[in-house]
Design an enzyme around this catalytic site. Structure first.
Site, PDB file in Angstrom:
ATOM      1  N   GLU A  63       5.822   9.758   5.456  1.00  0.00           N
ATOM      2  CA  GLU A  63       4.241   9.915   4.730  1.00  0.00           C
ATOM      3  C   GLU A  63       4.178  11.452   5.393  1.00  0.00           C
ATOM      4  O   GLU A  63       4.190  11.563   6.122  1.00  0.00           O
ATOM      5  CB  GLU A  63       3.897   8.984   4.785  1.00  0.00           C
ATOM      6  CG  GLU A  63       2.904   8.679   5.772  1.00  0.00           C
ATOM      7  CD  GLU A  63       2.200   7.642   6.029  1.00  0.00           C
ATOM      8  OE1 GLU A  63       2.356   6.605   5.349  1.00  0.00           O
ATOM      9  OE2 GLU A  63       1.441   7.642   6.657  1.00  0.00           O
ATOM     10  N   HIS A 112       4.182   9.756  10.233  1.00  0.00           N
ATOM     11  CA  HIS A 112       3.870  11.098   9.852  1.00  0.00           C
ATOM     12  C   HIS A 112       3.874  11.924  10.003  1.00  0.00           C
ATOM     13  O   HIS A 112       2.801  11.983  10.873  1.00  0.00           O
ATOM     14  CB  HIS A 112       2.167  10.399   8.909  1.00  0.00           C
ATOM     15  CG  HIS A 112       1.632  10.322   8.373  1.00  0.00           C
ATOM     16  ND1 HIS A 112       0.720  10.572   7.381  1.00  0.00           N
ATOM     17  CD2 HIS A 112       1.578  12.383   7.751  1.00  0.00           C
ATOM     18  CE1 HIS A 112       0.328  11.993   6.234  1.00  0.00           C
ATOM     19  NE2 HIS A 112       0.775  12.187   6.844  1.00  0.00           N
ATOM     20  N   HIS A 155      -3.471   1.019   4.953  1.00  0.00           N
ATOM     21  CA  HIS A 155      -4.142   1.228   5.468  1.00  0.00           C
ATOM     22  C   HIS A 155      -5.329   0.011   5.640  1.00  0.00           C
ATOM     23  O   HIS A 155      -5.465  -0.670   4.745  1.00  0.00           O
ATOM     24  CB  HIS A 155      -5.281   1.977   4.322  1.00  0.00           C
ATOM     25  CG  HIS A 155      -6.124   2.770   4.999  1.00  0.00           C
ATOM     26  ND1 HIS A 155      -5.650   4.133   6.041  1.00  0.00           N
ATOM     27  CD2 HIS A 155      -7.446   3.540   5.459  1.00  0.00           C
ATOM     28  CE1 HIS A 155      -6.368   4.691   6.533  1.00  0.00           C
ATOM     29  NE2 HIS A 155      -7.462   4.033   6.880  1.00  0.00           N
TER      30      HIS A 155
END
Length: 237
Positions: free
Chosen positions: A70, A43, A190
């Site tokens: 991401e 990310h 997550h």
């Protein structure tokens, strides 16, 4: 079999804290693959506080499994992804200063923006996943903007899991059923951990991929990275 994509952002955080190249992000990515990871996730945030743009470019030819990038689709992020052409891009609604992803997209209010971004990535042959919560109408909206998959935000599941696993998983079962009914693949991520991942996998049909970083790297401090990757893989069998 559900794929395990290891998010290596925390490796970059540790490296950046001291400078230099220890630990080596590229070596960790290759080692995770060697020990059974089915993909690598990064990310690259605008402030480069963990993964840097240069890391993404360096990793691309080294990652032999699925490469997942991401981030929030700024024009700079879009250009980077189109240059690198990963297997998958996961669109998250994070503000630049946000510590970590804390919620999914509200798709309908952003439908024109998301549809345009999805189209640009798909024209380049990149699979697109949209980070969402468990609301069924929102998931249907993700299908309407053309996404290939949704990534279910599992923070609430992880928080509620130990108190009542059945209650914690129920919205995700319903969300997965909606996603499947509208032709979307299902990812999740997550706060998934060795405590709650197996239960999640057992109750979510057609779960294609989980992306795990912070908890996996934290476990590796005690267990070692090789043993940790293999333990997470075992939860997905």
């Amino acid at each position: 079999m559900t794929n395990l994509s290891v998010n290596i952002n925390k490796i970059a955080t540790l490296r950046n804290a001291r400078g230099g190249n220890v630990p080596c992000v590229e070596q960790v990515a290759q080692d995770c693959e060697m020990w059974g990871a089915d993909g690598i996730t990064v990310h690259p945030r605008p402030d480069e506080r963990h993964i840097r743009r240069s890391d993404v470019l360096t990793l691309r030819p080294l990652v032999k499994t699925e490469f997942n990038i991401e981030g929030y689709p700024t024009e700079e992020f879009i250009r980077l992804v189109l240059m690198v052409k990963p297997t998958q891009v996961t669109l998250v609604p994070d503000a630049p200063q946000q510590l970590t992803s804390m919620a999914g997209w509200e798709v309908e209010p952003n439908k024109e923006f998301l549809a345009e971004v999805v189209e640009r990535f798909q024209e380049a042959g990149i699979r697109v996943s949209i980070f969402v919560g468990t609301d069924g109408d929102n998931i249907r909206a993700a299908a309407r903007v053309g996404a290939d998959r949704v990534e279910l935000y599992t923070g609430p599941y992880a928080k509620a899991f130990h108190e009542n696993p059945e209650q914690a998983i129920a919205p995700y079962i319903a969300a997965a059923q909606v996603a499947t009914s509208v032709g979307l693949g299902i990812n999740a991520g997550h706060d998934l951990s060795l405590d709650n991942l197996k239960y999640f996998k057992e109750h979510i049909p057609h779960l294609a991929e989980v992306s795990i970083g912070h908890q996996l790297i934290s476990d590796a401090l005690y267990m070692g990275l090789e043993a940790t990757v293999k333990a997470y893989k075992a939860c997905l069998r």
